[in-house]
Scaffold this motif. Sequence first.
Motif, PDB file in Angstrom:
ATOM      1  N   VAL A 173      -1.159  -0.673   5.884  1.00 43.81           N
ATOM      2  CA  VAL A 173      -0.658  -1.028   7.095  1.00 43.81           C
ATOM      3  C   VAL A 173      -1.013  -2.626   5.989  1.00 43.81           C
ATOM      4  N   GLY A 203       2.033  -4.366   4.847  1.00 46.08           N
ATOM      5  CA  GLY A 203       3.146  -4.384   5.173  1.00 46.08           C
ATOM      6  C   GLY A 203       3.390  -5.762   5.949  1.00 46.08           C
ATOM      7  N   THR A 217      10.712  -0.181   5.158  1.00 50.39           N
ATOM      8  CA  THR A 217      10.429   1.393   5.270  1.00 50.39           C
ATOM      9  C   THR A 217       9.054   1.379   4.516  1.00 50.39           C
ATOM     10  N   GLU A 218       8.252   2.313   5.056  1.00 43.62           N
ATOM     11  CA  GLU A 218       6.673   2.521   4.592  1.00 43.62           C
ATOM     12  C   GLU A 218       6.663   3.735   3.182  1.00 43.62           C
ATOM     13  N   GLN A 252       4.644   5.377   0.262  1.00 38.34           N
ATOM     14  CA  GLN A 252       3.560   6.479   0.095  1.00 38.34           C
ATOM     15  C   GLN A 252       3.624   6.921  -1.515  1.00 38.34           C
ATOM     16  N   THR A 303       0.252  11.681   0.535  1.00 36.58           N
ATOM     17  CA  THR A 303      -0.155  10.303   1.398  1.00 36.58           C
ATOM     18  C   THR A 303      -1.968  10.215   1.343  1.00 36.58           C
TER      19      THR A 303
END
Length: 301
Positions: free
Chosen positions: A100, A103, A125-126, A128, A227
């Motif tokens: 987070v 981001g 785009t997230e 992992q 993740t």
Amino acid sequence: MERHEMEIFLTLAEELHFGRTAERLRVSSAMVSQTVKKVERRIGAQLFERTSRKVVLTPLGQRLRADMRPHYDGLNEAISRATEAARGIHGVLRVGFLGVQSGLTAHRAADMFQARHPNCAVEFTEIQVSDYVTPLRTGALDMLVTLLPLDEPDISVGPLVVEGATFVAVPTSSPLAARTELCMDDLAGYAFPSLSDRVPASWADRLLPRSTPNGGVIHRTGQQCSTYQEMLALVVAGKAVVLGDAQVTRYYQRPEVTHVPIHDAPTLNHALMWSSASENARMRAYADAVRELKATCASEL
């Protein structure tokens, strides 16, 4: 030597075939042959030995290729940079982020970037841990923010995005949860989650070491995780502990998990990175925005 002559010579030096060289450069075989002969006359010696069966570089041709290649590549790069500057920065920049806080910083940098380059959109785009740097190599993403250390020759590592202390997530019921601070040797005998096979073992072992400084063993769980949420599920189940950076205490709190600082662990830093071969003006401008954001707002990040 003119640029088109350099291009023909270097391409023929790779293909060693007049027809393939002509097809690749979209010119006639006659033009390739005439250009090579012209260059050879100017130099005063043959650069290629030709027979009906094969084409090979002479020793002089090999030396010229080795000397010319870096200059030709540099010339093309200079022209590309000038073209990009003339056109301005436009299009779409695709940025991935891990975590987070990474981001949030990436989004703030994008605000600065787009204020300067309104014709260029930024899409996020997230990613992992299991993604590693694969999205850069496949072209799915242009840039990403992920964990260091990273030692991949084809990947350029840019400015740091997230820096901070290291914490260990433990079950709240664990004796470790009652401590105000831990050291890595306190983790001897516990288990870290196993990471997905898509993550190189060398990188995984640096993020989640297999032993403590004094040689204590840190085990691995049988279940692989892709993740951080999957890792926390193992922690809640009492099957593992897991390291994380400072952002976990802010964005990944759970009532069943306690995050305890580890005073002797290396910091877990995130940095912006991209494929070296794909670098362009958009990427450089975005990296500059990240650097500026970090310099001016470090206390807020």
